[in-house]
Design a protein around this motif. Structure first.
Motif, PDB file in Angstrom:
ATOM      1  N   ILE A   1     -80.018 -35.962  24.483  1.00  0.00           N
ATOM      2  CA  ILE A   1     -80.690 -35.042  23.395  1.00  0.00           C
ATOM      3  C   ILE A   1     -81.343 -35.571  22.217  1.00  0.00           C
ATOM      4  N   VAL A   2     -82.125 -35.339  21.886  1.00  0.00           N
ATOM      5  CA  VAL A   2     -82.699 -35.568  20.796  1.00  0.00           C
ATOM      6  C   VAL A   2     -82.855 -34.548  19.853  1.00  0.00           C
ATOM      7  N   MET A   3     -82.576 -35.311  18.567  1.00  0.00           N
ATOM      8  CA  MET A   3     -82.435 -33.560  17.267  1.00  0.00           C
ATOM      9  C   MET A   3     -83.374 -34.122  16.743  1.00  0.00           C
ATOM     10  N   THR A   4     -83.836 -33.438  16.332  1.00  0.00           N
ATOM     11  CA  THR A   4     -84.923 -33.618  15.174  1.00  0.00           C
ATOM     12  C   THR A   4     -84.913 -32.960  13.919  1.00  0.00           C
ATOM     13  N   LYS A   5     -85.883 -33.344  12.760  1.00  0.00           N
ATOM     14  CA  LYS A   5     -85.622 -32.974  11.558  1.00  0.00           C
ATOM     15  C   LYS A   5     -84.126 -32.532  10.931  1.00  0.00           C
TER      16      LYS A   5
ATOM     17  N   ILE B   1     -82.127 -39.386  16.990  1.00  0.00           N
ATOM     18  CA  ILE B   1     -81.453 -38.507  16.178  1.00  0.00           C
ATOM     19  C   ILE B   1     -82.669 -38.858  14.920  1.00  0.00           C
ATOM     20  N   SER B   2     -84.158 -37.858  14.716  1.00  0.00           N
ATOM     21  CA  SER B   2     -85.068 -38.457  14.136  1.00  0.00           C
ATOM     22  C   SER B   2     -84.441 -37.723  13.169  1.00  0.00           C
TER      23      SER B   2
ATOM     24  N   GLY C   1     -84.091 -33.323  26.897  1.00  0.00           N
ATOM     25  CA  GLY C   1     -84.413 -31.906  26.021  1.00  0.00           C
ATOM     26  C   GLY C   1     -84.343 -32.430  24.241  1.00  0.00           C
ATOM     27  N   ILE C   2     -85.343 -31.686  23.295  1.00  0.00           N
ATOM     28  CA  ILE C   2     -85.077 -32.137  22.140  1.00  0.00           C
ATOM     29  C   ILE C   2     -84.609 -30.746  21.316  1.00  0.00           C
ATOM     30  N   THR C   3     -84.550 -30.642  20.269  1.00  0.00           N
ATOM     31  CA  THR C   3     -84.185 -29.196  19.652  1.00  0.00           C
ATOM     32  C   THR C   3     -83.818 -30.274  18.496  1.00  0.00           C
TER      33      THR C   3
ATOM     34  N   THR D   1     -69.202 -35.146  12.149  1.00  0.00           N
ATOM     35  CA  THR D   1     -68.461 -34.432  12.468  1.00  0.00           C
ATOM     36  C   THR D   1     -69.308 -33.079  13.023  1.00  0.00           C
ATOM     37  N   TYR D   2     -70.549 -32.850  12.592  1.00  0.00           N
ATOM     38  CA  TYR D   2     -71.729 -31.896  13.142  1.00  0.00           C
ATOM     39  C   TYR D   2     -72.208 -32.122  14.251  1.00  0.00           C
ATOM     40  N   ILE D   3     -72.208 -33.767  14.542  1.00  0.00           N
ATOM     41  CA  ILE D   3     -73.293 -33.820  15.699  1.00  0.00           C
ATOM     42  C   ILE D   3     -71.836 -34.281  17.066  1.00  0.00           C
ATOM     43  N   ASP D   4     -70.725 -34.144  16.574  1.00  0.00           N
ATOM     44  CA  ASP D   4     -69.409 -33.950  17.800  1.00  0.00           C
ATOM     45  C   ASP D   4     -69.340 -33.346  17.934  1.00  0.00           C
ATOM     46  N   TYR D   5     -69.654 -32.020  17.344  1.00  0.00           N
ATOM     47  CA  TYR D   5     -69.254 -30.437  17.635  1.00  0.00           C
ATOM     48  C   TYR D   5     -70.407 -29.978  18.959  1.00  0.00           C
TER      49      TYR D   5
END
Length: 420
Positions: free
Chosen positions: A324-328, A408-409, A261-263, A392-396
């Motif tokens: 999950i892939v986090m972009t931007k 992470i893109s 999933g991409i967000t 910290t943001y990613i862990d949450y």
């Protein structure tokens, strides 16, 4: 074995780059739904190209690219895209295949889309006016024409019959626009389409799987635009979720393994519809301008806001997302404070569930604040080198969603993807 890549928000998550990145590990890239309302942006030899119909693996010359039966196909758009691909030095004829069951978008579908949207006035849903909705309506109404019909000598007769039916509907809308130029372009494009590799898509893809080939199924739009589970009626006309892979390609559920999933690291939306975390302030403007948040298909400015974990958790649940892939993520570099929505307040009651018909409710996001990293992460190549605030943001997010962010893109380049 089939892996799936799809969007988890309202589209525009950056799927094109991610499919392009992963394509090297697969033998087949297959689009399973949607139409030319998709806009998958890639950079090839430092040249930007936006794909609307062709699968994003087309620039890997050793990969098969299949347009599946779940897609609605605009032959004119496809021809223009093929010309653009050829101009970059790639021979699309070698590795592009089209399922014969793929439905065609006719010029009158585009006209009906426009007429219908104009008739809605202030209640318009923000259609891209590409004819996608009317084409899917003809599909479910058992009236549509398919790619395989092009090879039937009675195609012109079938076309005229359907066009006359559409004309009666257009007359009811008092639609006066002359579409004869659209038709001329359409029939020219059909001759081009007949020269491409038209195959029995479901047998074709299953033969690839049986031969041990790795398949990457590519979705368009996003999960929150799914016709069943999205923010209805402000949705697209197809199933954008992982279940659409089976019906859109003709494969069995047990063939699917990973669902990626991409967000975005924040949220965007184009057109009308509910958007609980939307920002109407300087931060929203910052996200839009820094992230270049303007539609790759329409050019329309995107609405911007904080990441919505309630909707994201819902999307992960209905898709069965495994990673999950986090972009931007780099767009947040310039903010010293970040927020995420971790619940909705609906008419005074707090909930972590996406409610029925969000557009009819008074929803206030419950926000959790983070210290921003305020650091340029575009040069980072490892997660260890990322700032502590970002970790910290990613862990949450990992803990809330119970699905790991694996990539992470941190920029538009193909190589700007950091593995966690």
């Amino acid at each position: 074995m089939v892996d799936v890549i799809l969007g988890l928000q309202w589209g525009d998550e950056g799927k094109g780059k991610i499919v392009d990145f992963f394509a090297k590990d697969y033998d087949v890239v297959a689009r399973f739904q949607g139409g030319p309302n998709a806009g998958h942006t890639l950079y090839v030899n430092n040249t930007k190209i936006v794909l609307h119909q062709i699968p994003s693996g087309i620039f890997h010359t050793d990969k098969i690219n299949l347009i599946g039966n779940g897609v609605v196909l605009d032959a004119v758009t496809l021809k223009k895209e093929c010309d653009a691909v050829a101009a970059l030095g790639f021979d699309y004829r070698k590795n592009l295949y089209i399922s014969e069951r793929t439905h065609l978008i006719l010029p009158t579908h585009r006209a009906l889309d426009k007429a219908s949207e104009l008739a809605k006035g202030s209640e318009k849903i923000g259609s891209t006016l590409k004819g996608i909705g009317p084409a899917y309506m003809d599909k479910t109404g058992r009236n549509g024409l398919r790619v395989g019909d092009l090879l039937d000598k009675s195609f012109t007769t079938q076309y005229i019959k359907l066009r006359l039916k559409h004309q009666r509907l257009l007359d009811s809308f008092n639609f006066q626009e002359d579409i004869s130029a659209w038709e001329e372009e359409f029939f020219e494009a059909l001759e081009f389409l007949k020269e491409l590799k038209i195959v029995n898509g479901e047998y074709f893809i299953n033969e690839q799987i049986a031969a041990g080939k790795r398949v990457l199924a590519e979705g368009a739009q996003g999960s929150m635009l799914d016709v069943d589970f999205g923010t209805f009626p402000f949705v697209t006309s197809s199933n954008t979720i992982s279940a659409g892979v089976c019906s859109g390609l003709g494969i069995a559920p047990q063939k699917i393994k990973e669902i990626i999933g991409i967000t975005k690291a924040y949220c965007t939306r184009v057109g009308s519809g509910p958007f609980p975390t939307e920002l109407h302030d300087a931060t929203g403007d910052f996200l839009r301008n820094t992230g270049n948040e303007f539609g790759s298909t329409t050019g329309r400015p995107r609405r911007c806001g904080w990441i919505d974990l309630v909707a994201l958790h819902f999307a992960c649940m209905i898709n069965g997302v495994t990673q999950i892939v986090m972009t931007k993520a780099d767009i947040l570099d310039g903010l010293d404070t970040l927020q995420v929505c971790n619940a909705y307040n609906v008419n005074g009651v707090e909930t972590k569930q996406v409610p029925f018909q969000m557009n009819k409710l008074n929803i206030t996001p419950v926000l959790h604040s983070f210290k921003g990293w305020y650091t340029d992460i575009t040069q980072s190549t490892t997660f260890d080198s990322m700032p502590a605030e970002m970790k910290t943001y990613i862990d949450y997010l990992n803990n809330y969603l119970n699905v790991p962010v694996k990539y992470i893109s941190n920029g538009p380049g193909r190589e700007q993807l950091v593995t966690i």
